[in-house]
Design a protein around this motif. Structure first.
Motif, PDB file in Angstrom:
ATOM      1  N   ALA A  41      -9.686 -19.896   8.233  1.00  0.00           N
ATOM      2  CA  ALA A  41      -9.212 -19.882   6.850  1.00  0.00           C
ATOM      3  C   ALA A  41      -9.003 -18.428   6.441  1.00  0.00           C
ATOM      4  CB  ALA A  41     -10.233 -20.555   5.930  1.00  0.00           C
ATOM      5  N   GLU A  42      -8.382 -18.201   5.305  1.00  0.00           N
ATOM      6  CA  GLU A  42      -8.120 -16.828   4.877  1.00  0.00           C
ATOM      7  C   GLU A  42      -9.403 -16.079   4.539  1.00  0.00           C
ATOM      8  OE1 GLU A  42      -7.019 -16.836   0.252  1.00  0.00           O
ATOM      9  OE2 GLU A  42      -5.613 -17.985   1.472  1.00  0.00           O
ATOM     10  N   TYR A  43     -10.496 -16.778   4.294  1.00  0.00           N
ATOM     11  CA  TYR A  43     -11.764 -16.151   3.908  1.00  0.00           C
ATOM     12  C   TYR A  43     -12.793 -16.110   5.035  1.00  0.00           C
ATOM     13  CZ  TYR A  43     -12.267 -21.132   3.090  1.00  0.00           C
ATOM     14  OH  TYR A  43     -12.236 -22.492   3.237  1.00  0.00           O
ATOM     15  N   LYS A  59     -15.064 -13.359   6.400  1.00  0.00           N
ATOM     16  CA  LYS A  59     -13.993 -12.446   6.802  1.00  0.00           C
ATOM     17  C   LYS A  59     -14.500 -11.020   7.041  1.00  0.00           C
ATOM     18  CE  LYS A  59      -9.478 -11.006   5.046  1.00  0.00           C
ATOM     19  NZ  LYS A  59      -8.488 -11.269   4.001  1.00  0.00           N
ATOM     20  N   LEU A  69      -5.451 -11.220   8.068  1.00  0.00           N
ATOM     21  CA  LEU A  69      -5.457 -12.679   8.120  1.00  0.00           C
ATOM     22  C   LEU A  69      -6.218 -13.107   9.376  1.00  0.00           C
ATOM     23  CD1 LEU A  69      -1.739 -13.366   7.165  1.00  0.00           C
ATOM     24  CD2 LEU A  69      -3.750 -13.727   5.725  1.00  0.00           C
TER      25      LEU A  69
END
Length: 188
Positions: A41-43, A59, A69
């Motif tokens: 996921a982006e996080y 992240k 990303l």
């Protein structure tokens, strides 16, 4: 609702099931595990720890340097190493860090360039304000072009080599401080 309009009583939550508690019991904070990426996921990245247990790598714990990303670096099914940083035995939530399993770039930069004054780098690309380079160690760097004349800029085409002065190591940013100066006299 129960009879008479009173709200129905709900059973209090008791935390994780016995099976989950058994799976979590073998996990140790500070230990390194080989985990498989479940989703990206982006996080951050969700990972399988085995025995049906899932963990999460935020992240900022994926690498020492900023990861734009996560999907550009990690894919489902990929096997990586990660260190358990937090464990909630009641809920089975496991947080991990991949960053702690890879060498700190600041330490590596000091090791490679701590006593070096000059480095010959390969020009990768350039824009109006920076020259993007590849150092002999393979590390990417960017150097501002401020103060360079137009002929000096045009001489630095992708694929050419450029002497850079090593001004020091910026440990907090994990980058070299480099500047473009006249090259050393190599005829001595």
């Amino acid at each position: 609702k129960a009879q008479g309009g009173a709200p129905a009583k709900t059973r209090p939550k008791r935390g994780a099931s016995q099976a989950l508690k058994e799976r979590v019991a073998s996990i140790k904070v500070g230990a390194t595990y080989r985990v498989q990426v479940a989703s990206v996921a982006e996080y951050g990245v969700s990972v399988h720890l085995g025995s049906g247990l899932l963990g999460f790598i935020p992240k900022d714990e994926l690498h020492w340097r900023r990861v734009g990303l996560p999907g550009q670096k990690f894919v489902a099914g990929q096997v990586i190493e990660a260190v358990v940083t937090r464990l909630n035995r009641g809920t089975g939530e496991v947080e991990l860090s991949r960053r702690r399993t890879v060498p700190d770039p600041a330490v590596e930069l000091v090791r490679h360039y701590g006593s070096v004054e000059w480095v010959l780098a390969l020009v990768h690309s350039l824009d109006s304000s920076r020259i993007f380079l590849r150092l002999p160690t393979g590390d990417p760097e960017a150097v501002p072009t401020k103060g360079l004349s137009a002929p000096a800029l045009s001489a630095n085409k992708p694929g050419s080599q450029l002497w850079l002065h090593v001004d020091g190591v910026d440990r907090s940013r994990r980058r070299l401080r480099l500047s473009i100066k006249p090259p050393p006299d190599v005829s001595d």
